[in-house]
Design a protein around this motif. Sequence first.
Motif, PDB file in Angstrom:
ATOM      1  N   ARG A  10     -30.920  -9.024 -39.625  1.00  0.00           N
ATOM      2  CA  ARG A  10     -31.999 -10.047 -38.355  1.00  0.00           C
ATOM      3  C   ARG A  10     -32.907  -9.157 -39.579  1.00  0.00           C
ATOM      4  NH1 ARG A  10     -35.192  -7.053 -35.342  1.00  0.00           N
ATOM      5  NH2 ARG A  10     -33.640  -5.335 -34.938  1.00  0.00           N
ATOM      6  N   GLU A  67     -27.084   4.098 -23.857  1.00  0.00           N
ATOM      7  CA  GLU A  67     -26.447   2.755 -23.025  1.00  0.00           C
ATOM      8  C   GLU A  67     -25.556   2.041 -23.914  1.00  0.00           C
ATOM      9  OE1 GLU A  67     -29.614   4.659 -22.947  1.00  0.00           O
ATOM     10  OE2 GLU A  67     -30.909   2.788 -21.156  1.00  0.00           O
ATOM     11  N   TYR A  68     -26.061   2.265 -24.963  1.00  0.00           N
ATOM     12  CA  TYR A  68     -25.477   0.992 -25.634  1.00  0.00           C
ATOM     13  C   TYR A  68     -23.887   1.352 -26.318  1.00  0.00           C
ATOM     14  CZ  TYR A  68     -29.272  -0.050 -24.544  1.00  0.00           C
ATOM     15  OH  TYR A  68     -30.781  -0.699 -23.862  1.00  0.00           O
ATOM     16  N   GLY A  89     -26.906  -5.946 -24.764  1.00  0.00           N
ATOM     17  CA  GLY A  89     -28.142  -4.773 -25.624  1.00  0.00           C
ATOM     18  C   GLY A  89     -26.393  -4.942 -26.733  1.00  0.00           C
ATOM     19  N   ASN A 108     -29.979   4.269 -31.308  1.00  0.00           N
ATOM     20  CA  ASN A 108     -29.754   3.875 -29.987  1.00  0.00           C
ATOM     21  C   ASN A 108     -30.085   4.769 -29.055  1.00  0.00           C
ATOM     22  OD1 ASN A 108     -27.907   1.137 -30.609  1.00  0.00           O
ATOM     23  ND2 ASN A 108     -29.521   1.213 -31.813  1.00  0.00           N
ATOM     24  N   VAL A 162     -21.860  -2.693 -14.278  1.00  0.00           N
ATOM     25  CA  VAL A 162     -20.309  -3.311 -14.507  1.00  0.00           C
ATOM     26  C   VAL A 162     -19.407  -2.748 -15.471  1.00  0.00           C
ATOM     27  CG1 VAL A 162     -19.581  -5.821 -14.726  1.00  0.00           C
ATOM     28  CG2 VAL A 162     -22.582  -5.041 -13.619  1.00  0.00           C
ATOM     29  N   CYS A 171     -26.586   1.161 -12.062  1.00  0.00           N
ATOM     30  CA  CYS A 171     -25.485   0.091 -11.607  1.00  0.00           C
ATOM     31  C   CYS A 171     -24.981  -0.075 -12.460  1.00  0.00           C
ATOM     32  CB  CYS A 171     -25.921  -0.642 -10.697  1.00  0.00           C
ATOM     33  SG  CYS A 171     -24.485  -1.322  -9.999  1.00  0.00           S
ATOM     34  N   MET A 216     -38.213   0.439 -26.339  1.00  0.00           N
ATOM     35  CA  MET A 216     -38.640   1.089 -27.968  1.00  0.00           C
ATOM     36  C   MET A 216     -38.848   0.012 -28.425  1.00  0.00           C
ATOM     37  SD  MET A 216     -34.562   3.097 -26.962  1.00  0.00           S
ATOM     38  CE  MET A 216     -35.425   4.106 -27.920  1.00  0.00           C
ATOM     39  N   ALA A 217     -38.670  -0.792 -28.531  1.00  0.00           N
ATOM     40  CA  ALA A 217     -39.545  -2.125 -29.884  1.00  0.00           C
ATOM     41  C   ALA A 217     -40.769  -1.689 -30.271  1.00  0.00           C
ATOM     42  CB  ALA A 217     -39.321  -3.417 -29.818  1.00  0.00           C
ATOM     43  N   GLY A 228     -32.410 -10.240 -20.315  1.00  0.00           N
ATOM     44  CA  GLY A 228     -31.735 -10.000 -19.552  1.00  0.00           C
ATOM     45  C   GLY A 228     -33.041 -10.361 -18.118  1.00  0.00           C
ATOM     46  N   SER A 277     -35.905  -9.945 -33.214  1.00  0.00           N
ATOM     47  CA  SER A 277     -35.129  -9.332 -31.977  1.00  0.00           C
ATOM     48  C   SER A 277     -35.521 -10.160 -30.736  1.00  0.00           C
ATOM     49  CB  SER A 277     -34.267  -8.061 -31.940  1.00  0.00           C
ATOM     50  OG  SER A 277     -34.482  -7.743 -30.159  1.00  0.00           O
ATOM     51  N   LEU A 278     -37.141  -9.351 -31.155  1.00  0.00           N
ATOM     52  CA  LEU A 278     -37.983  -9.542 -29.463  1.00  0.00           C
ATOM     53  C   LEU A 278     -38.536 -11.045 -28.779  1.00  0.00           C
ATOM     54  CD1 LEU A 278     -40.648  -6.776 -30.010  1.00  0.00           C
ATOM     55  CD2 LEU A 278     -38.774  -6.646 -29.206  1.00  0.00           C
ATOM     56  N   CYS A 297     -28.401  -3.111 -13.739  1.00  0.00           N
ATOM     57  CA  CYS A 297     -28.456  -2.203 -15.115  1.00  0.00           C
ATOM     58  C   CYS A 297     -28.483  -1.027 -15.162  1.00  0.00           C
ATOM     59  CB  CYS A 297     -30.319  -2.119 -15.051  1.00  0.00           C
ATOM     60  SG  CYS A 297     -31.663  -1.907 -14.254  1.00  0.00           S
ATOM     61  N   GLY A 335     -27.956  -6.462 -17.535  1.00  0.00           N
ATOM     62  CA  GLY A 335     -28.632  -5.931 -18.276  1.00  0.00           C
ATOM     63  C   GLY A 335     -30.475  -6.394 -18.364  1.00  0.00           C
ATOM     64  N   ALA A 373     -34.430   0.229 -21.602  1.00  0.00           N
ATOM     65  CA  ALA A 373     -34.092  -0.614 -22.063  1.00  0.00           C
ATOM     66  C   ALA A 373     -34.276  -0.350 -23.512  1.00  0.00           C
ATOM     67  CB  ALA A 373     -33.770  -1.645 -21.870  1.00  0.00           C
ATOM     68  N   ALA A 431     -27.083 -13.355 -24.135  1.00  0.00           N
ATOM     69  CA  ALA A 431     -28.288 -13.581 -24.527  1.00  0.00           C
ATOM     70  C   ALA A 431     -28.613 -12.499 -25.667  1.00  0.00           C
ATOM     71  CB  ALA A 431     -29.452 -14.280 -23.555  1.00  0.00           C
TER      72      ALA A 431
HETATM   73  P1  FAD Z   1     -31.626  -3.756 -24.224  1.00  0.00           P
HETATM   74  O1  FAD Z   1     -33.164  -3.942 -23.646  1.00  0.00           O
HETATM   75  O2  FAD Z   1     -31.130  -3.096 -25.297  1.00  0.00           O
HETATM   76  O3  FAD Z   1     -30.714  -4.112 -23.112  1.00  0.00           O
HETATM   77  C1  FAD Z   1     -30.492  -3.507 -22.383  1.00  0.00           C
HETATM   78  C2  FAD Z   1     -29.826  -3.845 -20.915  1.00  0.00           C
HETATM   79  O4  FAD Z   1     -28.420  -3.821 -20.846  1.00  0.00           O
HETATM   80  C3  FAD Z   1     -29.742  -2.226 -20.324  1.00  0.00           C
HETATM   81  O5  FAD Z   1     -31.265  -2.662 -18.948  1.00  0.00           O
HETATM   82  C4  FAD Z   1     -29.199  -1.523 -20.423  1.00  0.00           C
HETATM   83  O6  FAD Z   1     -29.184  -0.735 -18.736  1.00  0.00           O
HETATM   84  C5  FAD Z   1     -28.214  -2.711 -19.592  1.00  0.00           C
HETATM   85  N1  FAD Z   1     -27.210  -2.898 -19.938  1.00  0.00           N
HETATM   86  C6  FAD Z   1     -26.080  -2.263 -21.017  1.00  0.00           C
HETATM   87  N2  FAD Z   1     -25.073  -2.110 -20.333  1.00  0.00           N
HETATM   88  C7  FAD Z   1     -24.720  -2.727 -19.011  1.00  0.00           C
HETATM   89  C8  FAD Z   1     -23.760  -2.010 -18.245  1.00  0.00           C
HETATM   90  N3  FAD Z   1     -21.826  -2.204 -18.433  1.00  0.00           N
HETATM   91  N4  FAD Z   1     -23.417  -2.334 -16.787  1.00  0.00           N
HETATM   92  C9  FAD Z   1     -25.398  -2.942 -16.757  1.00  0.00           C
HETATM   93  N5  FAD Z   1     -26.078  -2.918 -17.124  1.00  0.00           N
HETATM   94  C10 FAD Z   1     -25.499  -3.351 -18.213  1.00  0.00           C
HETATM   95  N6  FAD Z   1     -37.076  -5.834 -32.724  1.00  0.00           N
HETATM   96  C11 FAD Z   1     -38.063  -6.607 -32.182  1.00  0.00           C
HETATM   97  O7  FAD Z   1     -37.362  -7.527 -32.488  1.00  0.00           O
HETATM   98  N7  FAD Z   1     -39.025  -5.706 -32.894  1.00  0.00           N
HETATM   99  C12 FAD Z   1     -39.673  -4.595 -33.087  1.00  0.00           C
HETATM  100  O8  FAD Z   1     -40.350  -3.753 -33.204  1.00  0.00           O
HETATM  101  C13 FAD Z   1     -37.639  -3.138 -32.846  1.00  0.00           C
HETATM  102  N8  FAD Z   1     -38.121  -2.205 -32.789  1.00  0.00           N
HETATM  103  C14 FAD Z   1     -36.984  -1.184 -32.653  1.00  0.00           C
HETATM  104  C15 FAD Z   1     -37.062  -0.006 -32.067  1.00  0.00           C
HETATM  105  C16 FAD Z   1     -35.935   0.771 -31.739  1.00  0.00           C
HETATM  106  C17 FAD Z   1     -36.330   2.196 -32.325  1.00  0.00           C
HETATM  107  C18 FAD Z   1     -34.688   0.266 -31.016  1.00  0.00           C
HETATM  108  C19 FAD Z   1     -33.762   0.801 -30.678  1.00  0.00           C
HETATM  109  C20 FAD Z   1     -34.830  -1.044 -31.216  1.00  0.00           C
HETATM  110  C21 FAD Z   1     -35.722  -1.795 -32.411  1.00  0.00           C
HETATM  111  N9  FAD Z   1     -35.344  -3.233 -31.928  1.00  0.00           N
HETATM  112  C22 FAD Z   1     -36.857  -4.393 -32.192  1.00  0.00           C
HETATM  113  C23 FAD Z   1     -34.765  -4.146 -31.662  1.00  0.00           C
HETATM  114  C24 FAD Z   1     -34.515  -4.670 -30.260  1.00  0.00           C
HETATM  115  O9  FAD Z   1     -35.297  -3.359 -29.121  1.00  0.00           O
HETATM  116  C25 FAD Z   1     -33.177  -4.506 -29.504  1.00  0.00           C
HETATM  117  O10 FAD Z   1     -32.277  -5.520 -30.340  1.00  0.00           O
HETATM  118  C26 FAD Z   1     -33.339  -5.671 -28.235  1.00  0.00           C
HETATM  119  O11 FAD Z   1     -34.349  -4.869 -27.521  1.00  0.00           O
HETATM  120  C27 FAD Z   1     -32.135  -5.445 -27.576  1.00  0.00           C
HETATM  121  O12 FAD Z   1     -32.619  -6.049 -26.165  1.00  0.00           O
HETATM  122  P2  FAD Z   1     -31.785  -6.749 -24.762  1.00  0.00           P
HETATM  123  O13 FAD Z   1     -32.672  -7.385 -24.447  1.00  0.00           O
HETATM  124  O14 FAD Z   1     -30.486  -7.914 -25.670  1.00  0.00           O
HETATM  125  O15 FAD Z   1     -31.290  -5.935 -24.824  1.00  0.00           O
END
Ligand code: FAD
Length: 632
Positions: free
Chosen positions: A425, A225-226, A211, A222, A174, A172, A49-50, A20, A430-431, A38, A15, A45, A413
Amino acid sequence: MTEVERHSYDVLVIGAGGAGLRAAIEAREQGLRTAVICKSLFGKAHTVMAEGGCAAAMGNVNAGDNWQVHFRDTMRGGKFLNNWRMAELHAKEAPDRVWELETYGALFDRTGDGRISQRNFGGHEYPRLAHVGDRTGLELIRTMQQKIVSLQQEDYRDLGDYDARLKVFSECTVTQLLNDDAGAISGAFAYWRESGRFVQFDAPAVVLATGGIGKSFSVTSNSWEYTGDGHALAMRAGAKLINMEFVQFHPTGMVWPPSVKGILVTEGVRGDGGVLKNANGERFMFNYIPDVFKGYYADNPEEADRWYSDPNNNRRTPDLLPRDEVARAINTEVKEGRGSPHGGVYLDIASRLSDEEIERRLPSMHHQFKELADVDITSEAMEVGPTCHYVMGGVEVDPDTGAADGVPGLFAAGECAGGMHGSNRLGGNSLSDLLVFGRRAGSGAAGYVSSLTERPTANQAQVDEAARAAVEPFGAGETYENPYTLQSDLQRLMNELVGIIRTEGEMSEALTKLRDLAERARHVGIEGNRQYNPGWHLALDLRNMLLVSECVARAALRRTESRGGHTRDDFPKMDAEWRHTLLECTLDGESVTVTPGEQVPMRADLLELFELTELEKYYTEPELVEHPARTG
Ligand code: FAD
């Protein structure tokens, strides 16, 4: 034996969102050879979009803010089901993580006197969200990518190879974690999305940072990918998921036109003055302040409006109640016939800020509505309604290190980890979670690898089986199920039967239907070959979506109360007996088992941060016997 490309690393981060990238930076900085994988393009990711911002109690806009207030807000938002140690670490460390981003090159919006500016958001007592307009996530990812490039340049200088200690494998996916005979992590199996070729990664530690799960619902913020991959990978490797019944429906998604239904309208619109109105023009949120929040929120529009300019002498607007409360309120307004023409309510910023202010503070929202819905938000209200946004549930981890319970070498994480946010939440948390716990998981993984005397070895039979399972959809025979039809049936089912309001009957029906879908999924078939074949990718993702959806439905059926992101029409009240119970989902063969587990009681010094009268709304009597106000 299938031909498989092979790589060896110390730490594998799955991720490339905020969690990540922060984990990878940490592991690499501690000297370990680290790979980031990823499934989408690098830089694409959810984190990007946050919009609203990153919550950190820096006290820049209101000096009254500090980690204790942030901790309290987070626990209240999660209805006291949060892992309190995670909430404590998060509140204490978030400001440092924001500052650290500026050392990587981030530039947050500023106050008049040059400090990092912070905006109001639902459930946060003070303005707390550090932001870059409404494009905060983009800045976060941009700067962490920049940091990665700078680390790679160091490696080139020292070792003659940019990728020597930190390499990114993008596009790629997993499909399986690998383990040795003793059950310890030994790596992961993946495929290149473009060529369909298989890849084996050997590594003693894996950090899951994949994610959320929102793509299992039809109305969602979402993107593709989610599909709950990290949740499912962890379960299949023997880890537990907790809190899966808690799914957050963000109150304000776009409701029109249908092609963009679900796309997010940031809470920053309300933080900056926007208000919710029903079809009669009434600001209905004053009718929906729940008992546990009475006294903290203004009960009339005049005080609510004064709060924006004088927050110390007025209570905050209920438009900024936690998301679960606002989403339920909108749901009720629509159900009772006071909704907008397309089944939402109105979010009005046009009558509250000048055109210039709206365009300056909310440029992405202005653009989004203009381009996608032909609505100019400087002159008319937006139509909005609840959209599946975030999953509070995830891999049960050790709060300090991110280590997954029961699987040596596995860490998680970000959104795919559970505990931090309890049953709901708060926006912006989240950020900050990604930064705080991404760093901790990277460090936990590095520490684990350094402590090993021997590296676990890959099990060839497991790799062969992973390759066989991956190509299974190509051999489905003459009549087969279309993965797209299955996905849309699943999404509709989850939205309608396990969505924002739940009942026993509907969830039992959902479980029966999920079993049927799982049976149909055995016969999913695709045509063509492994070279860029989106149908094949979806067929593999569906296995994860089905597993995770079953966890949500089973846990939701089991929890006979309403709390945060879990609302039971048949058990509408919060029940203190459930507060100290976590529902743990494990996989036994192919069956999901849900077992109640006990919450660790909160440390006394943290408990003391709350008034006894407030705790009495959430806790059972015996749990409060030791409260200092009682022992006295
Ligand atoms: P993500 O950023 O979701 O990244 C996941 C990664 O995992 C990606 O790179 C994906 O390609 C990879 N992945 C997934 N499955 C696989 C696999 N099988 N193999 C390889 N790679 C994989 N939160 C806030 O705190 N403030 C905000 O303002 C806010 N605004 C938001 C607005 C939107 C539109 C959305 C959708 C969410 C928002 N959130 C906000 C929530 C927050 O953005 C997400 O909860 C957070 O970014 C998740 O981060 P993460 O690092 O856990 O995963």
